[in-house]
Write a protein that holds these residues in place. Structure first.
Motif, PDB file in Angstrom:
ATOM      1  N   ARG A 147     -24.564  51.229 -12.216  1.00 38.41           N
ATOM      2  CA  ARG A 147     -23.693  50.263 -11.546  1.00 38.41           C
ATOM      3  C   ARG A 147     -24.471  49.095 -10.974  1.00 38.41           C
ATOM      4  NH1 ARG A 147     -21.903  55.169  -9.450  1.00 38.41           N
ATOM      5  NH2 ARG A 147     -22.815  54.642  -7.415  1.00 38.41           N
ATOM      6  N   ARG A 148     -25.803  49.108 -11.095  1.00 34.56           N
ATOM      7  CA  ARG A 148     -26.622  48.034 -10.532  1.00 34.56           C
ATOM      8  C   ARG A 148     -27.434  47.398 -11.638  1.00 34.56           C
ATOM      9  NH1 ARG A 148     -30.080  51.147  -6.404  1.00 34.56           N
ATOM     10  NH2 ARG A 148     -30.974  49.099  -5.995  1.00 34.56           N
ATOM     11  N   HIS A 149     -27.599  46.120 -11.568  1.00 40.56           N
ATOM     12  CA  HIS A 149     -28.356  45.382 -12.565  1.00 40.56           C
ATOM     13  C   HIS A 149     -29.736  45.083 -11.999  1.00 40.56           C
ATOM     14  CE1 HIS A 149     -24.749  44.885 -14.999  1.00 40.56           C
ATOM     15  NE2 HIS A 149     -24.112  44.519 -13.896  1.00 40.56           N
ATOM     16  N   PRO A 150     -30.781  45.566 -12.663  1.00 38.13           N
ATOM     17  CA  PRO A 150     -32.133  45.345 -12.139  1.00 38.13           C
ATOM     18  C   PRO A 150     -32.475  43.867 -12.053  1.00 38.13           C
ATOM     19  CG  PRO A 150     -32.122  47.044 -13.846  1.00 38.13           C
ATOM     20  CD  PRO A 150     -30.776  46.382 -13.870  1.00 38.13           C
ATOM     21  N   LEU A 151     -33.249  43.537 -11.056  1.00 41.33           N
ATOM     22  CA  LEU A 151     -33.803  42.198 -10.824  1.00 41.33           C
ATOM     23  C   LEU A 151     -32.720  41.138 -10.706  1.00 41.33           C
ATOM     24  CD1 LEU A 151     -36.964  42.271 -13.112  1.00 41.33           C
ATOM     25  CD2 LEU A 151     -36.608  43.210 -10.835  1.00 41.33           C
ATOM     26  N   GLN A 152     -31.608  41.505 -10.072  1.00 41.74           N
ATOM     27  CA  GLN A 152     -30.584  40.545  -9.714  1.00 41.74           C
ATOM     28  C   GLN A 152     -30.672  40.305  -8.211  1.00 41.74           C
ATOM     29  OE1 GLN A 152     -28.612  38.992 -12.047  1.00 41.74           O
ATOM     30  NE2 GLN A 152     -29.957  40.112 -13.463  1.00 41.74           N
ATOM     31  N   ASP A 153     -30.277  39.102  -7.799  1.00 41.79           N
ATOM     32  CA  ASP A 153     -30.351  38.758  -6.387  1.00 41.79           C
ATOM     33  C   ASP A 153     -29.500  39.707  -5.566  1.00 41.79           C
ATOM     34  OD1 ASP A 153     -31.971  36.230  -6.032  1.00 41.79           O
ATOM     35  OD2 ASP A 153     -30.642  35.647  -7.666  1.00 41.79           O
ATOM     36  N   PRO A 195     -43.208  31.197   6.602  1.00 38.56           N
ATOM     37  CA  PRO A 195     -41.842  31.708   6.746  1.00 38.56           C
ATOM     38  C   PRO A 195     -41.837  33.194   7.076  1.00 38.56           C
ATOM     39  CG  PRO A 195     -42.077  30.377   4.754  1.00 38.56           C
ATOM     40  CD  PRO A 195     -43.452  30.618   5.274  1.00 38.56           C
ATOM     41  N   GLN A 196     -40.964  33.589   7.991  1.00 38.75           N
ATOM     42  CA  GLN A 196     -40.911  34.968   8.432  1.00 38.75           C
ATOM     43  C   GLN A 196     -39.941  35.819   7.616  1.00 38.75           C
ATOM     44  OE1 GLN A 196     -43.018  36.036  11.174  1.00 38.75           O
ATOM     45  NE2 GLN A 196     -43.832  34.078  10.463  1.00 38.75           N
ATOM     46  N   SER A 197     -39.211  35.187   6.740  1.00 40.55           N
ATOM     47  CA  SER A 197     -38.260  35.925   5.910  1.00 40.55           C
ATOM     48  C   SER A 197     -38.565  35.660   4.443  1.00 40.55           C
ATOM     49  CB  SER A 197     -36.815  35.501   6.219  1.00 40.55           C
ATOM     50  OG  SER A 197     -36.657  34.106   6.006  1.00 40.55           O
ATOM     51  N   ALA A 198     -38.098  36.563   3.589  1.00 41.55           N
ATOM     52  CA  ALA A 198     -38.362  36.447   2.163  1.00 41.55           C
ATOM     53  C   ALA A 198     -37.620  35.261   1.563  1.00 41.55           C
ATOM     54  CB  ALA A 198     -37.966  37.739   1.460  1.00 41.55           C
ATOM     55  N   GLU A 199     -38.282  34.578   0.632  1.00 48.74           N
ATOM     56  CA  GLU A 199     -37.634  33.469  -0.062  1.00 48.74           C
ATOM     57  C   GLU A 199     -36.514  33.966  -0.970  1.00 48.74           C
ATOM     58  OE1 GLU A 199     -38.576  29.962  -0.141  1.00 48.74           O
ATOM     59  OE2 GLU A 199     -39.427  30.589   1.750  1.00 48.74           O
ATOM     60  N   ARG A 200     -36.739  35.143  -1.533  1.00 48.10           N
ATOM     61  CA  ARG A 200     -35.755  35.670  -2.476  1.00 48.10           C
ATOM     62  C   ARG A 200     -35.868  37.182  -2.490  1.00 48.10           C
ATOM     63  NH1 ARG A 200     -34.921  33.282  -8.611  1.00 48.10           N
ATOM     64  NH2 ARG A 200     -32.889  34.262  -9.036  1.00 48.10           N
ATOM     65  N   THR A 201     -34.754  37.872  -2.674  1.00 50.05           N
ATOM     66  CA  THR A 201     -34.742  39.326  -2.736  1.00 50.05           C
ATOM     67  C   THR A 201     -33.989  39.765  -3.979  1.00 50.05           C
ATOM     68  OG1 THR A 201     -34.778  39.480  -0.319  1.00 50.05           O
ATOM     69  CG2 THR A 201     -34.122  41.451  -1.539  1.00 50.05           C
ATOM     70  N   LEU A 202     -34.640  40.585  -4.803  1.00 49.25           N
ATOM     71  CA  LEU A 202     -34.034  41.094  -6.033  1.00 49.25           C
ATOM     72  C   LEU A 202     -33.878  42.603  -5.924  1.00 49.25           C
ATOM     73  CD1 LEU A 202     -36.071  39.133  -8.758  1.00 49.25           C
ATOM     74  CD2 LEU A 202     -33.956  38.457  -7.609  1.00 49.25           C
ATOM     75  N   ASP A 203     -32.894  43.099  -6.649  1.00 47.05           N
ATOM     76  CA  ASP A 203     -32.625  44.530  -6.663  1.00 47.05           C
ATOM     77  C   ASP A 203     -33.619  45.226  -7.593  1.00 47.05           C
ATOM     78  OD1 ASP A 203     -31.358  46.723  -5.826  1.00 47.05           O
ATOM     79  OD2 ASP A 203     -29.512  46.439  -6.957  1.00 47.05           O
ATOM     80  N   ALA A 204     -34.148  46.370  -7.174  1.00 46.51           N
ATOM     81  CA  ALA A 204     -35.099  47.141  -7.981  1.00 46.51           C
ATOM     82  C   ALA A 204     -34.689  48.601  -7.967  1.00 46.51           C
ATOM     83  CB  ALA A 204     -36.511  46.963  -7.453  1.00 46.51           C
ATOM     84  N   PRO A 205     -33.590  48.943  -8.643  1.00 45.30           N
ATOM     85  CA  PRO A 205     -33.098  50.323  -8.585  1.00 45.30           C
ATOM     86  C   PRO A 205     -34.031  51.290  -9.306  1.00 45.30           C
ATOM     87  CG  PRO A 205     -31.866  49.063 -10.204  1.00 45.30           C
ATOM     88  CD  PRO A 205     -32.739  48.081  -9.482  1.00 45.30           C
ATOM     89  N   ASP A 206     -34.113  52.478  -8.792  1.00 42.84           N
ATOM     90  CA  ASP A 206     -34.859  53.581  -9.398  1.00 42.84           C
ATOM     91  C   ASP A 206     -36.357  53.344  -9.455  1.00 42.84           C
ATOM     92  OD1 ASP A 206     -32.529  54.990  -9.737  1.00 42.84           O
ATOM     93  OD2 ASP A 206     -32.188  54.231 -11.765  1.00 42.84           O
ATOM     94  N   ILE A 207     -36.886  52.499  -8.582  1.00 44.60           N
ATOM     95  CA  ILE A 207     -38.335  52.372  -8.520  1.00 44.60           C
ATOM     96  C   ILE A 207     -38.922  53.670  -7.977  1.00 44.60           C
ATOM     97  CG2 ILE A 207     -38.388  51.374  -6.186  1.00 44.60           C
ATOM     98  CD1 ILE A 207     -40.693  49.572  -7.210  1.00 44.60           C
ATOM     99  N   VAL A 208     -39.985  54.143  -8.571  1.00 43.54           N
ATOM    100  CA  VAL A 208     -40.567  55.426  -8.175  1.00 43.54           C
ATOM    101  C   VAL A 208     -41.316  55.243  -6.862  1.00 43.54           C
ATOM    102  CG1 VAL A 208     -42.135  57.283  -8.845  1.00 43.54           C
ATOM    103  CG2 VAL A 208     -40.772  56.114 -10.589  1.00 43.54           C
TER     104      VAL A 208
END
Length: 1075
Positions: free
Chosen positions: A20-26, A139-152
């Motif tokens: 249900r999740r797409h890897p490396l999507q915002d 900068p104290q916050s991330a410029e961009r955040t991507l989804d990384a499901p099932d990373i070990v």
């Protein structure tokens, strides 16, 4: 073990399924909430707000609280306060509160206007004032955040890498994904079967096109990312999963759970070229140094190893270590490794949850430079490529990224956002952006190292040039009158003035270039002329240091040699006896005390009597006397050691031995041979005899079971230095010695692919001689006394001859126990070598003259064809060569024959002046002399008529001019005065330096340099310090604390900015309680 593995395979029970999740999507961001601090990441953005609502960003809440609560108390106590206390309170408030009295603020204050002028009372002139460097916004916050499901979520794996083509790779379960940073597109590279997966490591090749993928099944796959094609699979390399990968050009180094490290040449069919064995548990960190010479490996056994590529060509016998260094200081698994980009021998390592420390290592010496407790598990480390900064990622409790300032290790920023430990980090090719992946299944991008440098069009300078206003007025005038003037007039007037201005600009520019040329020329060759009187010159106050008295060291340190200390040998491996090489203690272990003389120490016997005898109490060693008395090295008579001139191969005395050598090598009689090196020198009787024959010898020996060979040599007044041919180059330039000698020195010349003979080849000048006496020479008559067989000795001798022939040596003469080989006088032999020859010719990746902590290489250094007079037959004979400018002077930055001659004549004047200030110079009170920071050896050349010899030291961080010193017929060595010198205590009568602290104070602490000088200086010895007036007071203050008597003098030209200190070390004995 470190608590590293949360799951060894992909979990299927996670709340968010990969289907249900797409890897490396915002990742969807949270609803916007106004910040209590700033409304933009840009600190310079303008703040706006309601006129009647206080702006929190413009307020200092701490100051406001203080003003609300403390002002009333101050008013109550003000009446009772004295006028002085009240004045102090106001001054304190002015400096700390900056006269801030507002509690509420409605807008930020406008920035203070820049002050265009300096105050007329400023001490330093405006051209010396450097603008303050603008602090970089982080900068104290991330410029961009991507989804990384099932990373070990496994500490020991390496699942993230950023390639040189700006494509990021990440392993999520059984799949490797590629994310293109240029356009944000995502593609799937490979998905492996469950039997082979999950993916346990990824690493881009240097070309940014090919990528290595390590699997749980122990296979390694090589992929072409542009065509998504599997190029090759490496099988059978490891017995279990491959958790770490590192590239070194075409070599892929792999580390597995089996504790093995394997070098694989991916170009050839039989890809395994070297296996390193040192770890007992999983290898979780691998990093090659920038030069590709050293490999760092960390394991779950809490060990950190440094492997040197120069050891890779040899097959060590059982019991010998392959590693260069082995560190067991970490208390948990070592995964985080990072080589410093601005200092090639600096490595940072991080330990797991049971250690939590970042440690810094000098991989040349094996010293731990610093250790910092971070408070949490260190998962990854990255250096800033532009600034001296280090970024670390951590686990529990904050799961943060921390930016440190190096070397102070002050925290610059802490970046939070991850909710699980930040296991992996990768750096973009431009070095600015960092990607971090964590167990929270997110991939975040941080602009932590600044912004990329973009090529911008040159902006017009805002500085007003002398004629800028004139051109502006002239342009306006032309615009106003263009309708009333004729075109002919315009053409004439528009050309005359610009041409005049162009002529003026060109003249000024040529004058400017001339100033640059002469300023650079005088950088090393300063003219000693009487200074002109300058008015309104800026005055810099001299450096002053509080006086301190240094304590005495304990009596067991009377022969302390910091960088060759036998007490530290057990920490290092015994591979090729490398534990005897220079390994200096870390800063925290440096001694801040005065090394005492032994009980009963006496002023050394004067030269030339000292060549044949010395006081027993000055070098109280009995082992060498008991073991070598039958070979007549020395014998003890009463209170003295007597040196009869014998030796293992000198049954008839060293004089008869050298007479035979002269018959074999006629150049020893006529000044052709001037400089020599004696490896394994014994008590230096060979070098002592050659002094009367006009040959200057460096006697070389390690600190070993012979106890004090070098100390005996120096006590006799014979040049010597501590050293061993092991894994590093000797501290001498290439093509420097006229002759090298080994008299049963026990060096295994034919082992390790002849690497020791290759080093002799490097330091011998073309046409130079190598002399070998002892086994296996004259094996037909000597083999019975060597506890061997005639067949074995014949095989050894044939192997030596074959090896020397392959290095372009020819057998020159052989008689009795002496065999002489000569190095090729030209390059005709080297030209015949091809790619299949062994040893191969060295490439251009390493300067043959670089020799300070440089590893030995199994290759042949071919002399440069640019130097026509480098060969022994082409060099002027001694003593004519002393004052002739060598060819190599042009290789020194800014060097030329004119500067050489000026330097030569300058030192004659200086030494004449020294003699008036120090009458002992030239007498028998001074024999062993060191010039601590020479350029061309001018000081030594000016002393040539005195009964002294001079060790010329060239800074390993300065201009490499040591080759010129040897071309003149003098001797010397490379050294870094931030470390201890390779000699025993109490070995020099006179130490001299010229501007050492001016050149090195930014690196080397003055206190330690002067303590080292005291260690190697004999009691009643002298020091001549020529230094900037800025440092003289501080030097004198420390000198007083180390029991020197010093007098300040003017230089020969009475230059105010430069002074002389003439010091003498007092003779003192350790206190009774310390004996």
């Amino acid at each position: 073990m470190d608590a590293g593995s949360f799951s060894s395979s992909v979990s299927s029970g996670k709340g968010r399924s990969a289907s249900r999740r797409h890897p490396l999507q915002d990742v969807p961001s949270r609803p916007f909430m106004p910040s209590m601090h700033t409304s933009s990441r840009n600190p310079s953005s303008r703040q706006t707000g309601d006129r009647f609502i206080p702006d929190r960003s413009a307020m200092d809440m701490d100051v406001a609280y203080y003003l609300l609560t403390e002002t009333r108390k101050e008013k109550e106590t003000a009446a009772a306060a004295s006028p002085s206390k009240e004045a102090y309170r106001k001054l304190l408030a002015e400096n700390l509160l900056k006269n801030r009295t507002r509690i509420l603020a409605f807008r930020n204050k406008p920035p203070a206007p820049a002050q265009p002028f300096f105050h007329e009372d400023d001490v330093v002139s405006s051209h010396h004032v450097k603008p303050a460097k603008q602090r970089r916004y982080i900068p104290q916050s991330a410029e961009r955040t991507l989804d990384a499901p099932d990373i070990v979520d496994d500490y020991y794996l390496n699942l993230l890498d950023w390639g040189s083509s700006n494509v990021l790779s990440i392993a999520l379960g059984n799949t490797v994904y590629l994310w293109d940073a240029a356009d944000g597109s995502t593609s799937e590279l490979v998905t492996v079967d469950d039997d082979a997966g999950p993916v346990t490591s990824v690493s881009w090749a240097p070309d940014g096109r090919h990528i290595a993928v390590g699997l749980n099944s122990s296979d390694i796959q090589l992929w072409d990312s542009t065509s998504n094609r599997l190029m090759r699979t490496l099988r059978g390399v490891h017995g279990s999963r491959v958790g770490s990968l590192a590239w070194n050009n075409n070599i892929l180094t792999t580390g597995g759970m089996d504790g093995m490290i394997v070098n694989n040449d991916v170009r050839v069919r039989s890809h395994v070229v070297q296996t390193y064995r040192g770890h007992q548990q999983e290898v979780c960190g691998l990093k090659w140094s920038g030069s590709g010479q050293q490999l760092a490996s960390g394991g779950n056994d809490n060990l950190l190893h440094i492997w040197d590529i120069s050891m890779a060509s040899s097959n060590p016998s059982p019991g010998q270590n392959q590693w260069l260094h082995r560190f067991d200081d970490h208390m948990a698994a070592v995964k985080a490794l990072a080589w410093c980009p601005f200092q090639s021998n600096l490595l940072a390592s991080g330990g797991g949850g049971g250690d939590r420390c970042i440690k810094f290592w000098n991989t040349h010496t094996g010293a731990c430079l610093n250790s910092v407790d971070t408070g949490s598990q260190v998962c990854a480390l990255l250096w800033n490529k532009k600034e001296r900064e280090l970024l670390s990622s951590h686990g529990f409790t904050q799961n943060q990224l921390t930016l440190w300032k190096y070397p102070s290790m002050v925290k610059m920023a802490e970046l939070t956002g991850h909710t699980s430990r930040v296991l992996f980090m990768a750096q973009s090719p431009d070095g600015c952006t960092v990607a971090s992946a964590a167990g929270d299944e997110t991939l975040r991008f941080w602009n932590v190292f600044g912004t990329p440098e973009e090529s911008k069009p040159a902006a017009k300078s805002a500085t007003r040039t002398p004629f800028s206003s004139y051109n502006h007025i002239r342009k306006e005038k032309r615009m106003k009158n263009k309708d009333t003037k004729s075109s002919a007039y315009h053409d004439t007037s528009s050309r005359i003035i610009p041409m005049t201005l162009m002529l003026i600009v060109l003249c000024g520019f040529s004058f400017y270039l001339g100033g640059i040329y002469f300023s650079e020329k005088n950088r090393f060759f300063k003219q000693d002329v009487a200074p002109a009187i300058l008015h309104e010159q800026s005055v810099v106050a001299p450096l002053r240091i509080d006086s301190v008295e240094f304590p005495e060291c304990s009596s067991d340190l009377q022969d302390y040699t910091p960088c060759t200390d036998p007490k530290r040998w057990k920490k290092y491996g015994n591979y090729r006896l490398s534990f005897m090489e220079r390994r200096c203690p870390p800063m925290v272990e440096r001694k801040e005390c005065l090394v005492p003389p032994p009980a009963g120490y006496k002023v050394p016997i004067r030269w030339p009597k000292s060549r044949d005898q010395c006081w027993y109490r000055n070098v109280p060693y009995d082992w060498i006397n008991n073991q070598k008395s039958n070979q007549h090295w020395l014998r003890k008579e009463g209170e003295k050691f007597i040196f009869p001139g014998g030796g293992t191969m000198f049954p008839n005395g060293v004089g008869a031995y050298v007479d035979l050598m002269q018959d074999l090598i006629p150049g020893m009689k006529n000044g052709t041979i001037r400089t020599a090196i004696d490896t394994g020198c014994g008590v230096a009787s060979w070098g002592g005899d050659l002094l009367d024959r006009g040959i200057l010898t460096v006697s070389l020996a390690p600190r070993d079971n012979h106890e004090a060979q070098v100390q005996f040599a120096l006590e006799r007044g014979i040049p010597a230095i501590l050293g061993i041919i092991s894994t590093q180059r000797l501290p001498f330039p290439s093509n420097s010695f006229d002759m090298a000698h080994c008299s049963r020195c026990l060096i295994p010349w034919t082992e390790f692919d002849g690497i020791y003979l290759l080093e002799i080849h490097r330091i011998l000048r073309p046409g130079g001689f190598w002399v070998l006496s002892g086994p296996p020479v004259n094996y037909e008559n000597r083999w019975r006394g060597w506890n061997t067989t005639v067949e074995e000795q014949k095989a050894n001798f044939d192997k030596i001859k074959k090896l020397l022939t392959s290095m372009c040596f020819k057998l020159y003469q052989i008689k009795d126990d002496i065999a002489v080989w000569q190095k090729s006088v030209d390059n005709s032999c080297y030209d015949q070598l091809n790619s299949s020859s062994f040893p191969p010719k060295c490439d251009d990746s390493m300067d043959p003259d670089s020799a300070w902590y440089i590893p030995l290489r199994t290759c042949l250094n071919v002399p440069s064809q640019k130097l026509k007079k480098l060969a022994l037959k082409s060099a002027p004979r001694w003593p004519k060569r002393l004052h002739m400018a060598p060819e190599r002077v042009a290789m020194v930055p800014g060097g030329n024959s004119g500067g050489f001659k000026h330097d030569d004549s300058k030192w004659k004047v200086r030494v004449k002046h020294y003699k008036t200030l120090l009458p002992a110079l030239g007498s028998d009170k001074i024999r062993n002399v060191m010039d601590m920071n020479t350029l061309y050896g001018g000081f030594a050349a000016a002393l040539i008529s005195y009964p002294v010899w001079v060790m010329n030291v060239v800074s390993s961080y300065g201009p490499n001019s040591l080759g010129v010193v040897y071309d003149r017929g003098l001797i010397g060595t490379y050294h870094d005065w931030c470390e201890a010198f390779s000699t025993y205590p109490r070995t020099y009568d006179l130490l001299h330096f010229d501007g050492l602290f001016t050149a090195e104070s930014h690196r080397c602490e003055m206190k330690y340099v002067l303590l080292e000088m005291d260690r190697i200086l004999r009691p009643n010895g002298y020091v001549i310090i020529r230094e900037s007036n800025y440092f003289v007071y501080a030097i004198a203050s420390i000198a007083n604390g180390i029991r020197w008597d010093c007098q300040k003098h003017d230089t020969e030209y009475n230059v105010e900015k430069e002074k002389l200190l003439i010091c003498q070390k007092k003779l003192w004995y350790a206190k009774q309680g310390q004996q």
